[in-house]
Design an enzyme around this catalytic site. Structure first.
Site, PDB file in Angstrom:
ATOM      1  CD  GLU A  51      -4.024  -0.467  -4.895  1.00  0.00           C
ATOM      2  OE1 GLU A  51      -5.099  -0.370  -5.469  1.00  0.00           O
ATOM      3  OE2 GLU A  51      -3.964  -0.379  -3.531  1.00  0.00           O
ATOM      4  CG  ASN A 100       6.134   7.716   5.493  1.00  0.00           C
ATOM      5  OD1 ASN A 100       6.781   7.985   4.388  1.00  0.00           O
ATOM      6  ND2 ASN A 100       5.595   8.711   6.220  1.00  0.00           N
ATOM      7  CB  VAL A 101       4.381   1.467   7.505  1.00  0.00           C
ATOM      8  CG1 VAL A 101       4.288   0.189   7.999  1.00  0.00           C
ATOM      9  CG2 VAL A 101       4.071   2.216   8.875  1.00  0.00           C
ATOM     10  N   GLY A 103       0.790  -1.223  -0.019  1.00  0.00           N
ATOM     11  CA  GLY A 103      -0.059  -0.096  -0.063  1.00  0.00           C
ATOM     12  C   GLY A 103       0.820   1.264  -0.119  1.00  0.00           C
ATOM     13  N   GLY A 120      -7.340   0.394  -3.019  1.00  0.00           N
ATOM     14  CA  GLY A 120      -7.389  -1.172  -3.344  1.00  0.00           C
ATOM     15  C   GLY A 120      -7.157  -2.030  -2.431  1.00  0.00           C
ATOM     16  CG  ASN A 149      -6.380   8.957   2.582  1.00  0.00           C
ATOM     17  OD1 ASN A 149      -6.494  10.372   2.527  1.00  0.00           O
ATOM     18  ND2 ASN A 149      -5.414   8.362   3.014  1.00  0.00           N
TER      19      ASN A 149
END
Ligand code: 0RQ
Length: 507
Positions: free
Chosen positions: A293, A271-272, A268, A387, A383
């Protein structure tokens, strides 16, 4: 940059953004390309926003409906939201001004799985599309469109809109030509066939999007970069989260349950996610593959370092430095990166077939493994689901990652009950915080609760969670149903306390 339009007759359609914006009328429904800060139009949104502002000053109504691939950028979502020119928006956004409009009720927002967008456009769930606005890196001799750094829903946008406006962006690397793989044959039931993609890097389509010349009403020449936000250097929390995922995968390889090249990785945004990719640089895996994606800096660097063989995505979203590395190495990358329509990058059939390892960030999880990715305190849109659901439901492994607290410790990311459900306990397989990991596979709700509380919660909240769980067990036993223990009136009290006092902890 007229030479980017290789079809001579289409050059007659070149005009200014202001002239092209004249095709856009109040109330129209637009399909606009853009996916996580890549592939969005750079000039037309401002021209449309200016039209809206002028109309509003005259006391006239002006707004559009707008369906994109995913989030865009300040000069697309931002300017349109600032002009209050968007009455409907779908399926994913991350712009602060647009987010405010959504949360203030000025913009109706439909947040949905990205894999559903094209079929719902095709089927007419959104109504008819008057205009598609597409960013391209060029147009071929035959008049076909070469997309830029992202495809998203561009294929379907062109197919279903009555008219098409193309922005040809000379700032995009001409070497992008050939990196796209456009497969637009998914169709509608009952006439669907299997999508013939059996390896993450298979090519099944064409390197351009076909578009009938008479559909194109305007071409606008631009020369501007994508959003290109910088990533924070991985902090201690991200590094600890990443290390646990990598250790776990290593353990699975050693136990013979995963190949040394793992399975195709999805990661995804944020930062992580990027820290996990950075951690893989030094991990003992070889020939990794990506089927994701959004492809960010982390995966690019894995490819450049020779750790990852190749990757498939629907958009490339880089920091300025990574964009430089991409441009400098485009010849090397050409046979290692594929960009696809998001209907393919996020397709449940393919994600299931390939056995993707999905890693996504969350806002909160509850003690049973339900995950909220979208709503702060149950009501405020952040947000969107993007996906994440496509990969969570259909992936071979689905990881959810988050720091164990937010807002300086005032919020626990592990709560008794999530304030909004995006991914249910039936889909989520692993929860990982900097405190530890819970492997939820093959566990009942009560077994999961123990693992999540003991392994993942922050020590400041662990006793509160244990106390809630113990009392919930007693209360639910009396009520005759202890499969998933809850104290219904208390389950969301942590969120209520935060709304009232600014802290989930009891003072
Ligand atoms: O807010 O910026 O005001 O400080 O949420 O949180 O920890 O920086 O994490 O950037 O990875 O975002 C779920 C939002 C996480 C994102 C989410 C606040 C926190 C901060 C950001 P500030 P972090 P990230 C691929 C897959 C859904 C879509 C998806 C997301 C801000 O990952 O949108 O996965 N996911 N798509 O303070 C209140 C909590 C909170 C909280 C974090 N429990 N309560 N606020 N925050 N936890 C991409 C696409 O699909 C396109």
């Amino acid at each position: 940059s007229l030479d980017r339009i290789r079809n001579a007759s289409l050059r007659d359609k070149v005009m200014s953004a202001e002239q092209a914006a004249e095709f856009v009328k109040n109330g129209m429904n637009l399909a606009i390309t853009g996916f996580t800060g890549a592939g969005y139009p750079k000039a037309l949104p401002t021209a449309i926003a200016n039209k809206a502002k002028a109309a509003h000053e005259r006391g006239e109504a002006f707004s559009i409906g707008m369906v994109t691939g995913a989030s865009t950028a300040p000069e697309c979502d931002g300017v349109l939201a600032e002009a209050n020119a968007v009455h409907f928006r779908s399926p994913f956004q991350s712009d602060p001004t647009l987010r405010n409009n959504i949360n203030a009720g000025r913009t109706a927002y439909q947040d949905m799985h990205l894999s559903h967008v094209e079929q719902q456009m095709r089927q007419g769930f959104y109504g008819e599309f008057d205009i598609a606005i597409i960013e391209a890196s060029g147009i071929t001799e035959e008049g076909h469109i070469i997309p830029a750094m992202g495809i998203g829903h561009g294929v379907e946008a062109i197919k279903c809109a009555k008219h098409v406006i193309v922005e040809v962006n000379a700032a995009q690397n001409a070497g992008l030509e050939g990196m796209h793989d456009v497969y637009g044959e998914v169709g509608l039931p009952p006439h669907r066939k299997p999508i013939p993609l059996v390896g993450a890097f298979d090519r099944i389509g064409t390197p351009y999007i076909e578009c009938a010349a008479d559909k194109i009403v305007a071409i606008v020449l631009t020369n501007g970069g994508d959003r290109n936000s910088k990533f924070a250097d991985p902090d201690d929390v991200s590094i600890r989260i990443a290390a646990q995922i990598i250790d776990f995968l290593d353990h699975e390889v050693k136990a013979g349950r995963l190949p040394k090249s793992l399975l195709p990785l999805q990661s995804g945004v944020g930062n992580v996610a990027n820290a996990v990719m950075a951690g893989l640089l030094d991990a003992p895996f070889e020939d990794l593959t990506g089927y994701t994606e959004v492809l960010q800096d982390g995966m690019l660097d894995l490819i450049l370092a020779g750790k990852m063989k190749h990757a498939s995505a629907t958009a490339l979203s880089f920091s300025p430095d990574a964009l430089q590395r991409f441009n400098d190495n485009i010849e090397f990358l050409r046979d290692k990166l594929i960009l696809r329509p998001m209907e393919i990058s996020n397709n449940p059939e393919i994600i299931r077939r390939l056995g993707i390892i999905g890693m996504n960030a969350m806002i909160e999880a509850d003690i049973y493994g339900n995950v909220n990715s979208t709503h702060v305190m149950g009501t405020k849109m952040m947000n969107g689901i993007g996906g994440s659901g496509d990969f969570t439901r259909n992936g071979f492994f689905s990881f959810y990652v988050s720091p164990s607290t937010a807002k300086g410790g005032a919020i626990s990311s592990i709560v008794p009950m999530v304030s909004h459900h995006d991914h249910t306990e039936h889909d989520v397989m692993f929860i990982v915080t900097e405190q530890g990991m819970a492997d939820l596979r093959g566990k009942s709700p009560k077994q999961r609760a123990k693992l999540i509380i003991e392994n993942c919660s922050h020590p400041d909240y662990r006793d509160m969670l244990r106390d809630y769980y113990d009392r919930a067990l007693a209360v639910s036993e009396k009520a005759g149903g202890i499969h998933t223990p809850h104290i219904l009136l208390e389950a969301l009290s942590w969120h209520q306390r935060f709304v009232e006092t600014g802290d989930m902890r009891i003072k």
